[in-house]
Structure formats: structure tokens, C-alpha cells
Design a protein around this motif. Structure first.
Motif, PDB file in Angstrom:
ATOM      1  N   TYR A  91       0.859  -1.193   0.000  1.00 17.30           N
ATOM      2  CA  TYR A  91       0.000   0.000   0.000  1.00 17.30           C
ATOM      3  C   TYR A  91       0.890   1.237   0.000  1.00 17.30           C
ATOM      4  O   TYR A  91       1.784   1.362   0.843  1.00 17.30           O
ATOM      5  CB  TYR A  91      -0.914  -0.006   1.225  1.00 17.30           C
ATOM      6  CG  TYR A  91      -1.759   1.245   1.382  1.00 17.30           C
ATOM      7  CD1 TYR A  91      -3.075   1.271   0.955  1.00 17.30           C
ATOM      8  CD2 TYR A  91      -1.234   2.395   1.969  1.00 17.30           C
ATOM      9  CE1 TYR A  91      -3.851   2.413   1.098  1.00 17.30           C
ATOM     10  CE2 TYR A  91      -1.996   3.538   2.110  1.00 17.30           C
ATOM     11  CZ  TYR A  91      -3.303   3.546   1.669  1.00 17.30           C
ATOM     12  OH  TYR A  91      -4.065   4.674   1.803  1.00 17.30           O
ATOM     13  N   ARG A  92       0.606   2.158  -0.909  1.00 16.30           N
ATOM     14  CA  ARG A  92       1.336   3.427  -0.966  1.00 16.30           C
ATOM     15  C   ARG A  92       0.334   4.542  -1.260  1.00 16.30           C
ATOM     16  O   ARG A  92      -0.501   4.411  -2.157  1.00 16.30           O
ATOM     17  CB  ARG A  92       2.416   3.409  -2.049  1.00 16.30           C
ATOM     18  CG  ARG A  92       3.386   2.244  -1.921  1.00 16.30           C
ATOM     19  CD  ARG A  92       4.413   2.255  -3.021  1.00 16.30           C
ATOM     20  NE  ARG A  92       5.220   1.043  -2.954  1.00 16.30           N
ATOM     21  CZ  ARG A  92       6.470   0.958  -3.377  1.00 16.30           C
ATOM     22  NH1 ARG A  92       7.062   2.006  -3.887  1.00 16.30           N
ATOM     23  NH2 ARG A  92       7.123  -0.186  -3.275  1.00 16.30           N
ATOM     24  N   SER A  93       0.445   5.622  -0.505  1.00 15.38           N
ATOM     25  CA  SER A  93      -0.431   6.773  -0.748  1.00 15.38           C
ATOM     26  C   SER A  93       0.324   8.052  -0.472  1.00 15.38           C
ATOM     27  O   SER A  93       1.239   8.085   0.368  1.00 15.38           O
ATOM     28  CB  SER A  93      -1.691   6.699   0.116  1.00 15.38           C
ATOM     29  OG  SER A  93      -1.379   6.908   1.491  1.00 15.38           O
ATOM     30  N   ASN A  94      -0.052   9.085  -1.190  1.00 20.96           N
ATOM     31  CA  ASN A  94       0.533  10.414  -1.000  1.00 20.96           C
ATOM     32  C   ASN A  94      -0.602  11.426  -0.943  1.00 20.96           C
ATOM     33  O   ASN A  94      -1.362  11.591  -1.898  1.00 20.96           O
ATOM     34  CB  ASN A  94       1.497  10.756  -2.139  1.00 20.96           C
ATOM     35  CG  ASN A  94       2.365  11.963  -1.805  1.00 20.96           C
ATOM     36  OD1 ASN A  94       2.486  12.343  -0.632  1.00 20.96           O
ATOM     37  ND2 ASN A  94       2.981  12.569  -2.812  1.00 20.96           N
ATOM     38  N   TYR A  95      -0.714  12.059   0.195  1.00 22.65           N
ATOM     39  CA  TYR A  95      -1.771  13.047   0.490  1.00 22.65           C
ATOM     40  C   TYR A  95      -1.051  14.375   0.612  1.00 22.65           C
ATOM     41  O   TYR A  95      -0.198  14.542   1.502  1.00 22.65           O
ATOM     42  CB  TYR A  95      -2.444  12.607   1.777  1.00 22.65           C
ATOM     43  CG  TYR A  95      -3.448  13.532   2.418  1.00 22.65           C
ATOM     44  CD1 TYR A  95      -4.803  13.427   2.127  1.00 22.65           C
ATOM     45  CD2 TYR A  95      -3.050  14.469   3.371  1.00 22.65           C
ATOM     46  CE1 TYR A  95      -5.732  14.237   2.754  1.00 22.65           C
ATOM     47  CE2 TYR A  95      -3.970  15.282   4.003  1.00 22.65           C
ATOM     48  CZ  TYR A  95      -5.308  15.162   3.691  1.00 22.65           C
ATOM     49  OH  TYR A  95      -6.227  15.967   4.323  1.00 22.65           O
ATOM     50  N   LYS A  96      -1.350  15.338  -0.259  1.00 20.92           N
ATOM     51  CA  LYS A  96      -0.434  16.474  -0.355  1.00 20.92           C
ATOM     52  C   LYS A  96      -1.132  17.812  -0.600  1.00 20.92           C
ATOM     53  O   LYS A  96      -2.248  17.892  -1.111  1.00 20.92           O
ATOM     54  CB  LYS A  96       0.578  16.220  -1.468  1.00 20.92           C
ATOM     55  CG  LYS A  96      -0.032  15.928  -2.831  1.00 20.92           C
ATOM     56  CD  LYS A  96       1.031  15.501  -3.834  1.00 20.92           C
ATOM     57  CE  LYS A  96       0.401  15.150  -5.173  1.00 20.92           C
ATOM     58  NZ  LYS A  96       1.409  14.713  -6.161  1.00 20.92           N
TER      59      LYS A  96
END
Length: 661
Positions: free
Chosen positions: A353-358
Motif C-alpha cells: 500500500y502506498r499513498s501520498n496526500y499532499k
């Protein structure tokens, strides 16, 4: 009047052409396909006829249901913009606005963190809501519903098999509803494209879907004076005359997703022992925006005096607020499955799982602390799943746990016992150690008080439920224990509340919350008459008022059913009664698109009555509904959330039209 004219023009020709008549055989009816549609009136003598079980609908969990064109009271409950039964939810006044949850067990949980902004996601279709198909002939469904004032709700869908093994489908759902109040427009679109393929020997199979979704809500922040709404002043029956806090704010969520789930059988032929390699891929991009061109709202009192307020406190800018949150997620799951005809199916998997919240900036506070510009997460889980289906027993047991630094786990055990075709018992136990949604730990805004960076603990959720389904009663019991529960609440001081400021922030509850639910449904039939009842009882044990739900919610439908015109027309007509007890219902904040806990105003304690006429002619179902008609002669004390009234009386028309050719 337009609804009645449209209904007349649509129904009368359908009735006329639905009568049976003898037709001479024709030689030009060859459809050049293996099957004729189940709705064809003339068949070639040797031509195969497709049956309804050849129109299969498959879920993400590979459960199969069949196309259904019947008209029942249960299908009538699903005639709405979400196309599901909304018992346990409270709609706001306009169609497509966020849903206030009445039945807490309807809250879905995943150990994986999501972007947040849950109020915007009631219209957003998740990966497990997408369906895949296999059909004998092209299958089309057209859905239509009127909305509030200007607008409409449509959902068009078509699927076909290019060959026995390859299926395509495309669907688009559009919603536009103006609403009765100022600055309340809802506009949404959901595009879904799916493909399913399997080799002839079923050695390889794949389901793929792509979605493109956008949801726009004009946000008015609620009415400024509840007394005007509740008064008998006829001027305020025109809801456009009621003042709202925000006149030009709007929120916007858009997202795209590419998803596929496929499996390959290692052994060439299907046997009593099979070995599979599985892979699931999910890439999703989301963008949430909150815009408010006018920062200062001007409120005019009944005596003509005015005051200027900033609804969400102080701001960094004098106008044209445009807060943007961007989010990307990439998920891969690889597994190996062993299937034995006697022992069941054993699955072992590992996921990534990989996520980027930016955001596009870093905010430094006066005390030197900083709100970062992104929240990047990466972790891996290892898990196992066991599936068993033998005779009257059906079970699915899943356990997964993080093998990296992030601490999360999921234990989900489901068991079903079919005593007979009509009597079933379902049991479920779930234990989740869940990472917080991203907007709890990080949020940035032009509103000064709406900036935070947190490091909350994981939420722990234990739930045990049982359900029984019989011809006489459907009953459900659920007991849930919540630890480290996350929620939003209004942290405004007395001075800020005095100037109508709303300062909502995330919090974590340190004590335990115990939740009990008992739900029962029963339909009584008396010849052509029927009484369908659903009753919900909830009890929450907690030290503070954090999880607030009504004690009782009920829906009772009394209706009449019969055939007309030599059984060409089937019709149902009756009344629906809805009621919930008073409670401190959650309020809604448009900046973060979340409901938040409040203890200032109780809502509920009012009844709504709907009158309906439903009809079916062949594969077409018609729905005419007078919603909340008792609002015409009752007091205006009905709220869906504090300062957000429920909808007034409205006459709505809808239809669902299926084609099997």
C-alpha cells in the motif's frame, strides 16, 4: 402538471403495445445470435431462448446475482439517487447532499487509511461497489428520477458479451438538483467502464474497471435563523427567503480509478485440487477542493439590522479562498490459493500500500510549529483467507497484519448456515486495528483555525453480529466496542460562538464506547394489502456524548398490490411512515466535508408520510411519489442536521426501463 402529462404519454402507449396479439411469422427476424432476447414476442422454431439466469451480475467477492425486473416494495425503497435502501440514513433537504448516519452499523471500516472528507463520498462509487457482467444478449437499463426544482437524475447502463468469454459494460450516472434553498445546487457524474474475460477452460480470468467521477456541491452552511424556518410566516414557505451563512461557497471532489483483479490456475485442467496465482491492482487519484470567494458574510436580522461574520473564524486571505487537497493511492495484492473440493479454499497473500496526500505549501505557525505539505504512507501486509462451502454451511475467514512499521490488522470471520431455502443464519465477528483517515492527521486551509498536523493512535473496532432470515421475521443484533474513536467536534469558544463562528477540529476519545443495535423487519399480508415494518433500536454506553444516534428509528409501509388490464399492468400504492426519536444529531461542516459532534440542538422527533404509486409493465417500472406530504399542514420543525432542515413536500416521478436485446 408536466409529470402527469409525461406519465400519460409514456404509460398509455406501453399499455396498448403490451397486449398479446397473434402475429404472422416473418422470415426476417434472425438476430444473428445464439440466443433471442427474453422479451422477443416472435421466436424462430429452433432458436434458443435466453433465460434470466443467463444475465449474471458478479461482485468483487465473486458472488453472483441475476438481473431482476420485478416490482416489489423492496425495489421501490431503492428508487433513489444512490439506488439502495436508505433506511438508517437521514437525507438533507436536497438530493445528493451528504447523508447523516442514523444507524451506526452502516458505517464501513477498512484498516487502510482513506483520504477522508466522508460527506462527499456518499455519491462516490468505491471499488467494491462496481459490478461485472455476463449476459446472453445485450442488456440495457435506463433509470430516471426527477429531483428538487430544476434538474434530473439519470443512470444509463449497457452490457454485452462480444463472445461467450468476453464482456464489456459502460454506465453513466448523472445528477443535477437545484434544491429549495439558496446556494444548494448538486451536480455529479459517475462514469463506469468494465471488462470481464475468462478462457474457455476457466484457467485464466480477469475483471477490469475504470471510473471517472466528479461531485460538486454548492455549500450554504445552513440557515442563519431557525426561528424563521419554524415560524408560521407564509413568506418563509418560500425557502429562498431564508438567509444562509454562505452564498457562493462550493466543494468539489473528483477522482479516477483503474482497477483489475485476475487469477491464473497453475494446473491445466480443473480438478478436485487446484492451485491459483492471484493479483489485484488498484490505482486511484482524488482531488478535493473547497472554494469560497466571499470571506465575510452579511446577515440581516428581522428588524433590518445587519452584522458581518466570518463563519469559520479568521482567514489568511481577504477573499477568493481556494483550498485544494490532492491524493494518490497505489495498491497491489499478490496471492496464492489452494482449492480442494473437500476441504475448501486456502489463500495466502501479501500486499503493498502506498499513498501520498499532499498540499502545495508548508505553513509555519507563530509558535514555530509547522503544518507539513504532505503525508506519505507505505506499508505491507501479510494475510491468509479460508473459504468453505459445503452442504448447508458457507464460511469466509480472513486475517491480515502489517509486517512493516505501521501497526494495523484485520480479522474478519463470516459464517452462514442455510437451514432451508427460506431460513438462514448469518454470523460475523470483526476486529480491526485501523489507521486514521488522512484528514484527521493533516489538513491545510486558508481558514487559520483549519490547519493541523496530528499523530493520532489507531482506532480499534470490535464487532460481533448475528442475523436470522425467515419467512416470518428478519432480525439482526450487533454489539460493537470502539477504542480510541476519532471524531470531529466544534472547538469554538463562547466568544467565537457569539459571533456565529464554527471552529471544527479532529479529536480522539480516550474512553471506550459500547454500541448495541437490534433491528427487526416483518411484512404482514392480508390478501392484496400488506404492511411492511422495519424497527431499529440502538443503545450507546459512553462517558461523554461522542457517538450520538437516535434510540428508535422506524419505517412502516401500508400498501395495496394488484394486476390490471388482463395482468398487463401490476401496480402498488400506499403510504410510508418514517419516524426517529430526538437526539443530538451531528452537524455538517462544508470546509472539511465532515459531520461533527455537537451538543447544542436536538433533532428528530418528527414524522414524515409519503404517498406512492408504483407500476410495472413488462420490463418497465414506474414510480410516482408524494414525499413528506404532511409538511403541507404540519409545523416546520423537521431537521436533518442542526440548521439544515429536511426537505419539504415534493412530487417526484421515476422509472427503470430494461431491455434484453
Amino acid at each position: 402538471m408536466r409529470i402527469f402529462i409525461f406519465l400519460y404519454l409514456l404509460v398509455v402507449p406501453t399499455l396498448l403495445f403490451s397486449q398479446e396479439k397473434k402475429t404472422a411469422p416473418k422470415n426476417n427476424l434472425d438476430m444473428n445470435t445464439e440466443y433471442s432476447s427474453i422479451t422477443d414476442t416472435v421466436k424462430k422454431k429452433k432458436q434458443k431462448i435466453a433465460t434470466i439466469d443467463q444475465y449474471r451480475i458478479v461482485t468483487l467477492e465473486h458472488d453472483t446475482i441475476y438481473a431482476d425486473t420485478s416490482l416489489t416494495i423492496k425495489s421501490a425503497y431503492r428508487q433513489n439517487h444512490l439506488r439502495k435502501d436508505l433506511f438508517g440514513f437521514q437525507e438533507l433537504s436536497n438530493i445528493g447532499q451528504p447523508l447523516n448516519t442514523l444507524q451506526y452499523s452502516l458505517t464501513s471500516f477498512s484498516p487502510y487509511p482513506e483520504i477522508g472528507f466522508n460527506g462527499k463520498h456518499s455519491l462516490y462509487m468505491q471499488a467494491d461497489q462496481i459490478r461485472y457482467y455476463s449476459v446472453a444478449t445485450p442488456f440495457t437499463e435506463l433509470f430516471f428520477n426527477t429531483t428538487i426544482k430544476k434538474g434530473q437524475n439519470v443512470d444509463s447502463f449497457i452490457t454485452l458479451n462480444a463472445s461467450k468469454n468476453l464482456n464489456f459494460s459502460i454506465a453513466y450516472k448523472g445528477l443535477r438538483s437545484e434544491g429549495d434553498y439558496n446556494n444548494q445546487l448538486v451536480s455529479a457524474g459517475n462514469l463506469r467502464i468494465t471488462t470481464s474475460y475468462a478462457t474457455t477452460n476457466k484457467r485464466y480470468a480477469i475483471n477490469v474497471h475504470f471510473t471517472n467521477q466528479d461531485i460538486l456541491n454548492e455549500e450554504n452552511g445552513g440557515i442563519t435563523n431557525d426561528a424563521d424556518f419554524e415560524s408560521d410566516n407564509k413568506d418563509y414557505k418560500n425557502r429562498q427567503r431564508l438567509q444562509v451563512y454562505l452564498t457562493d461557497a462550493e466543494s468539489f471532489l473528483k477522482g479516477r480509478r483503474l482497477f483489475f483483479d485476475h487469477a491464473f490456475r497453475v494446473n491445466p485442467t480443473d480438478g478436485s485440487n487446484n492451485l491459483y496465482i492471484t493479483h489485484q491492482f488498484n490505482y486511484e487519484y482524488k482531488d478535493y477542493e473547497y472554494k469560497q470567494p466571499t470571506v465575510i458574510s452579511t446577515i440581516t436580522a428581522n428588524d433590518g439590522s445587519t452584522k458581518r461574520i466570518q463563519r469559520f473564524g479568521e482567514s489568511y486571505v481577504a477573499g477568493s479562498i481556494n483550498d485544494q487537497t490532492k491524493y494518490e493511492r497505489l495498491y497491489n495484492k499478490v496471492g496464492a490459493a489452494y482449492e480442494n473440493s473437500l476441504l475448501g479454499k486456502f489463500i495466502f497473500f501479501i500486499d503493498d500500500y502506498r499513498s501520498n496526500y499532499k498540499y502545495n505549501r508548508i505553513i509555519v505557525n507563530a509558535d514555530g510549529s509547522a503544518v507539513p505539505d504532505n503525508l506519505f504512507l507505505q506499508f505491507n501486509n501479510f494475510g491468509a483467507q479460508y473459504e468453505y462451502q459445503k452442504n448447508k454451511w458457507n464460511g469466509r475467514f480472513l486475517y491480515s497484519r502489517s509486517i512493516t512499521n505501521e501497526s494495523l490488522s484485520d480479522l474478519d470471520a463470516k459464517l452462514r448456515y442455510d437451514m432451508s431455502e427460506k431460513i438462514k443464519f448469518d454470523f460475523r465477528y470483526r476486529n480491526i486495528n485501523k489507521l486514521p483517515n488522512n484528514n484527521y492527521n493533516l489538513y491545510q486551509s486558508s481558514w487559520i483555525s483549519y490547519n493541523w498536523s496530528n499523530n493520532f493512535k489507531n482506532e480499534k473496532i470490535n464487532s460481533l453480529s448475528a442475523e436470522i432470515t425467515t419467512p416470518w421475521l428478519t432480525g439482526q443484533v450487533q454489539y460493537t466496542v470502539l477504542k480510541d474513536h476519532l471524531y470531529f467536534t466544534d472547538m469554538a469558544t463562547d466568544a467565537e460562538k457569539a459571533v456565529s463562528a464554527q471552529i471544527v477540529k479532529p479529536m480522539q476519545y480516550g474512553n471506550v464506547i459500547n454500541y448495541l443495535e437490534i433491528k427487526a423487519s416483518r411484512e404482514f399480508k392480508f390478501g392484496p394489502f400488506a404492511l411492511d415494518n422495519t424497527l431499529l433500536y440502538q443503545k450507546v454506553d459512553q462517558s461523554d456524548l461522542i457517538l450520538n444516534v437516535p434510540d428508535f428509528v422506524t419505517r412502516n409501509t401500508f400498501y395495496y398490490s394488484n394486476h390490471f388490464f388482463k395482468k398487463a399492468l401490476f401496480m402498488q400504492t400506499g403510504l410510508v411512515f418514517n419516524y426517529m426519536t430526538k437526539y443530538y444529531g451531528d452537524d455538517y461542516n462544508p470546509v472539511i466535508a465532515e459531520f461533527f459532534v455537537q451538543q447544542d440542538k436536538k433533532i428528530g422527533g418528527f414524522a414524515t408520510f409519503d404517498f406512492f404509486v408504483n407500476a410495472r409493465i413488462r420490463q418497465t417500472r414506474f414510480y410516482l411519489k408524494a414525499e413528506h406530504f404532511n409538511a403541507l399542514f404540519s409545523q416546520s420543525n423537521y431537521y436533518a442536521a442542526p440548521h439544515n432542515p429536511y426537505r419539504d413536500f415534493v412530487l417526484r416521478f421515476g422509472l427503470v426501463w430494461n431491455f434484453f436485446q
